[in-house]
Write an enzyme that holds these catalytic residues in place. Structure first.
Site, PDB file in Angstrom:
ATOM      1  CB  SER A 179     -51.724  46.256  72.971  1.00  0.00           C
ATOM      2  OG  SER A 179     -51.929  45.210  72.040  1.00  0.00           O
ATOM      3  CG  ASP A 286     -59.181  43.325  74.041  1.00  0.00           C
ATOM      4  OD1 ASP A 286     -58.917  42.581  73.075  1.00  0.00           O
ATOM      5  OD2 ASP A 286     -58.303  43.911  74.697  1.00  0.00           O
ATOM      6  CG  HIS A 316     -56.955  45.717  71.794  1.00  0.00           C
ATOM      7  ND1 HIS A 316     -56.598  44.994  72.912  1.00  0.00           N
ATOM      8  CD2 HIS A 316     -55.786  46.109  71.216  1.00  0.00           C
ATOM      9  CE1 HIS A 316     -55.283  44.935  72.988  1.00  0.00           C
ATOM     10  NE2 HIS A 316     -54.764  45.605  71.990  1.00  0.00           N
TER      11      HIS A 316
END
Length: 348
Positions: A179, A286, A316
């Site tokens: 991320s 995601d 995610h």
């Protein structure tokens, strides 16, 4: 350059236990964001699950916390594998890891990140350095990138070598993150490839960008279609995080080069010969996946050695949950990527 082809799936295969955990994290972070753009760190401290470093081996890994610069709370958690396999190796690669959290949340002592770094250290095996970089909105861009690069310089400094095991090989250095940490890893790798003369022994030869946090002024198809599928990622949350991350000023919008990395203001990296081989991980559910695939295509068009690994049924941050089978699969893929890049290094 390689791309791992996987067929798309119609639904996410996330266990209910993981869904509940993701919903809990999402709720706490939502409540922590104040209307004035600040974060309620006290609330996060109440609900945040932290764990201490442990110099005694646990499941084949011991850990220590190392201070780099106390004035800005820059430190890292050092994970050293202690298995027979790792002790018998003449050299171990080093993975400098940057945690996720939208540049606003989490740290190396967050329980989930401590656990995943232990897995990387044991399974690869490798020495893992998990960086505690400064967080927004208290610290705006470029503080996070400066911290990441300064950790590389700290590791390269001969005076600090005694902190590392004798068989660590700094010429086999990898940057990894998920991320926001994937975004950070990319930009620190770019800076390192531009400033190779800064380093004596350390050389970045690989980059692992796990579902990296990129964006732009445009709304992509996946951001709009998957907004109610992924518990962590929504346009409303990511917009808030980018606003918290960027300082005020002209050009400080979501098309800034550090956010829209392959957008209208993208930096030309085609002439950066030392930019490392890259592994890009994408989850099919995601909302950021369109940005991540563009990143992969941009690296490929820039002539870089890049591998795309897709997990069609994953959301995610799936890989930090060990109960998800694909989490173990990803750890092993990273191991293979690290070993492949290490095999290319020719020692003098």
């Amino acid at each position: 350059m390689a791309q791992q082809e996987k067929k798309p799936s119609a639904s996410s295969r996330i266990p209910w236990r993981t869904r509940i955990a993701l919903s809990f994290v999402s709720t706490i972070t939502d409540y922590s964001r104040r209307q004035n753009g600040t974060v309620n760190r006290r609330l996060l401290g109440i609900f945040g699950l932290k764990t201490s470093a442990n110099p005694n081996p646990v499941n084949g890994v011991k850990s220590y916390d190392v201070t780099v610069d106390s004035s800005r709370d820059l430190w890292f958690r050092l994970f050293i594998p202690t298995t027979d396999e790792s002790r018998n190796l003449s050299s171990l690669p080093i993975i400098v890891f940057f945690h996720g959290g939208g540049f606003v949340y989490l740290s190396p002592d967050t329980k989930a990140y401590d656990a995943v770094c232990r897995r990387f250290a044991r399974k690869t095996p490798a020495v893992v350095v998990s960086v505690n970089y400064r967080l927004a909105p208290e610290h705006k861009y470029p503080a996070q990138y400066d911290d990441g690069f300064d950790v590389l310089k700290f590791l390269d400094n001969e005076k600090n070598r005694e902190l590392l095991p004798e068989n660590v090989d700094l010429s086999r250095c990898f940057l990894a993150g998920d991320s926001a940490g994937g975004n950070l890893a990319h930009h620190v790798a770019k800076r390192a490839s531009e400033m190779t003369s800064t380093f004596d022994a350390l050389k970045v030869i690989g980059l692992v960008a796990i579902q990296p946090f990129f964006g732009g002024e445009e709304r992509t198809e996946s951001e709009l279609k998957l907004v109610d599928v992924d518990a962590l990622i929504s346009v409303r949350r990511t917009d808030w995080m980018w606003n918290a991350f960027l300082p005020p000023g002209e050009g400080m919008d979501r098309d800034h080069e550090v956010i829209n990395v392959c957008g209208p203001r993208a930096v030309d990296i085609s002439k950066l010969d030392n930019f490392p081989a890259t592994m890009v991980v994408v989850g099919g559910f995601d909302p950021l996946k369109d940005w991540q695939r563009r990143y992969y295509e941009w690296l490929k068009m820039s002539g870089k050695d890049v591998h795309l690994s897709e997990y069609p049924t994953m959301v995610h941050a799936f890989y930090i949950f060990p109960e998800v089978p694909e989490a173990t699969q990803l750890i092993l893929e990273v191991k293979d990527f690290v070993n492949k890049q290490c095999s290319k290094v020719v020692k003098n």
